[in-house]
Design a protein around this motif. Structure first.
Motif, PDB file in Angstrom:
ATOM      1  N   ASN A 136       0.715  -0.864  -0.200  1.00 17.14           N
ATOM      2  CA  ASN A 136       0.045   0.078  -0.355  1.00 17.14           C
ATOM      3  C   ASN A 136       1.142   1.627  -0.629  1.00 17.14           C
ATOM      4  OD1 ASN A 136      -2.779  -1.616   0.311  1.00 17.14           O
ATOM      5  ND2 ASN A 136      -2.622  -2.109   2.430  1.00 17.14           N
ATOM      6  N   SER A 137       1.770   1.175  -0.763  1.00 15.34           N
ATOM      7  CA  SER A 137       2.903   2.486  -0.656  1.00 15.34           C
ATOM      8  C   SER A 137       2.230   3.634  -1.270  1.00 15.34           C
ATOM      9  CB  SER A 137       4.539   1.998  -1.234  1.00 15.34           C
ATOM     10  OG  SER A 137       5.497   2.971  -2.084  1.00 15.34           O
ATOM     11  N   ASP A 138       2.644   4.926  -1.335  1.00 12.78           N
ATOM     12  CA  ASP A 138       2.231   6.359  -1.717  1.00 12.78           C
ATOM     13  C   ASP A 138       3.556   6.902  -2.462  1.00 12.78           C
ATOM     14  OD1 ASP A 138       3.445   6.840   1.032  1.00 12.78           O
ATOM     15  OD2 ASP A 138       1.746   7.764   1.527  1.00 12.78           O
ATOM     16  N   ALA A 139       4.153   6.209  -2.263  1.00 12.48           N
ATOM     17  CA  ALA A 139       5.444   7.001  -2.680  1.00 12.48           C
ATOM     18  C   ALA A 139       5.189   7.045  -3.593  1.00 12.48           C
ATOM     19  CB  ALA A 139       7.318   5.879  -2.070  1.00 12.48           C
ATOM     20  N   GLU A 140       6.014   8.627  -4.706  1.00 12.49           N
ATOM     21  CA  GLU A 140       5.761   8.689  -6.144  1.00 12.49           C
ATOM     22  C   GLU A 140       6.034   7.343  -7.041  1.00 12.49           C
ATOM     23  OE1 GLU A 140       6.927  11.821  -9.298  1.00 12.49           O
ATOM     24  OE2 GLU A 140       7.210  12.097  -7.007  1.00 12.49           O
ATOM     25  N   ASP A 141       7.576   7.107  -6.997  1.00 11.71           N
ATOM     26  CA  ASP A 141       8.094   6.161  -7.581  1.00 11.71           C
ATOM     27  C   ASP A 141       7.855   4.336  -7.141  1.00 11.71           C
ATOM     28  OD1 ASP A 141       9.350   5.344  -4.559  1.00 11.71           O
ATOM     29  OD2 ASP A 141      11.411   5.690  -5.531  1.00 11.71           O
ATOM     30  N   ASP A 142       6.892   4.856  -6.420  1.00 11.04           N
ATOM     31  CA  ASP A 142       5.680   3.002  -6.803  1.00 11.04           C
ATOM     32  C   ASP A 142       4.781   3.094  -7.448  1.00 11.04           C
ATOM     33  OD1 ASP A 142       8.128   1.477  -4.608  1.00 11.04           O
ATOM     34  OD2 ASP A 142       7.005   2.376  -3.078  1.00 11.04           O
ATOM     35  N   ASN A 143       4.601   4.324  -7.628  1.00 16.74           N
ATOM     36  CA  ASN A 143       3.455   4.533  -8.618  1.00 16.74           C
ATOM     37  C   ASN A 143       3.101   5.488 -10.161  1.00 16.74           C
ATOM     38  OD1 ASN A 143       1.202   4.242  -6.210  1.00 16.74           O
ATOM     39  ND2 ASN A 143       2.874   4.755  -5.183  1.00 16.74           N
ATOM     40  N   ASN A 144       4.434   4.952 -10.607  1.00 14.97           N
ATOM     41  CA  ASN A 144       4.327   5.577 -11.891  1.00 14.97           C
ATOM     42  C   ASN A 144       5.767   4.851 -12.378  1.00 14.97           C
ATOM     43  OD1 ASN A 144       7.067   5.905 -10.436  1.00 14.97           O
ATOM     44  ND2 ASN A 144       7.411   8.021 -10.543  1.00 14.97           N
TER      45      ASN A 144
END
Length: 291
Positions: free
Chosen positions: A212-220
């Protein structure tokens, strides 16, 4: 030609009406399963034993901050023995683990080649398990390689020489220093030597992500990749067969989650009287400077 299209459309309309008229709501009553204690425990060479205890929840049970606290088992008697020394674990807080409230040994330290017995007494139940810390099999070398078509992104690579004894099992962890809080496992983090016993070979792993990461590099587009400039700590572990089977089946279930064609299957456990895993790790550590 127009008559053919009209006829085909009329047939399609009739079939659709028949199908929709056959729809009905179906209610499935799932039986209430017995609540069991779930164990996640490890012992690594040179490290103290750690055990996290929770309780299983029904399929439709609430999952929120209030309910999660009720699943913790905080009053257990937990002991670990190597056959000579028995250590009683104490409840403590350690934020380096996903479940920060856990039981940890005082004096018992893991050693390669030894077998460790776990005993848990909690809520009127007794749970037992046995694991072994296998012989250490370190990686020969590690490096970073840019993935084709990616300017600065790539995978962590390693070279392994597997011993000429069938049945060796492994698990891969990695974390980026100053970026990741924990050692992370990518999908398929465990493997065995069934098809490469006694061989030397190169292999690669992508980057694992925090749940459930909300880090930018986990969502791009960087998700799953290491990047030039990263300092990557590698933790490569030898594990026993029961430990391997637990994580192999767990990975299968996680990866098929939401797949309408996936088949649910029980995850194997080496815990007698409960669920989960008690596993030994023979761990070697390496560092990669991604450049």
């Amino acid at each position: 030609m127009n008559k053919k299209f009209f006829a085909a459309g009329f047939i399609l309309l009739v079939v659709s009406c028949i199908l929709f008229s056959c729809e009905r709501d179906i209610t499935v009553d799932l039986p209430e399963a017995e609540q069991k204690i779930v164990v996640e425990g490890y012992i690594e060479q040179g490290q103290k034993a750690v055990v996290m205890l929770t309780k299983s929840a029904s399929f439709f049970a609430p999952v929120d901050s209030a309910s999660l606290a009720s699943y913790l088992v905080l009053d257990a008697l937990v002991t670990v023995s190597d056959g000579i020394t028995t250590d009683t674990l104490s409840l403590t807080i350690d934020t380096s683990y996903y479940v920060p409230i856990l039981y940890k040994s005082h004096s018992l330290i893991g050693q390669v080649g030894k077998t460790y017995s776990l005993k848990i007494v909690a809520e009127g139940k007794t749970l037992t398990a046995v694991t072994t810390i296998p012989q250490l099999v370190p990686l020969d070398s590690v490096w970073f390689k840019i993935q084709e078509g990616r300017d600065t992104l790539g995978y962590a690579w390693a070279h392994l020489t597997d011993p000429d004894t069938i049945g060796n099992c492994y698990r891969w962890f990695a974390k980026r220093l100053h970026k990741d809080k924990h050692f992370l496992t990518p999908p398929g983090s465990v493997f065995e030597d069934k098809f490469f016993n006694g061989k030397s070979f190169d292999f690669a792993y992508n980057r694992g992500t925090e749940p459930n990461s909300d880090a930018e590099d986990d969502n791009n587009d960087e998700r799953g990749y290491f990047k030039i400039g990263d300092t990557i700590a590698i933790k490569f572990c030898s594990i026993d067969r029961a430990h391997f089977e637990f994580w192999r089946k767990t990975d299968v279930q996680i990866n098929s989650n939401g797949n309408p064609f996936g088949s649910p299957a029980p995850i194997p456990t080496n815990i007698t009287g409960g669920l989960g895993i008690w596993g030994g790790y023979a761990a070697s550590y390496d560092t990669i400077i991604a450049q």
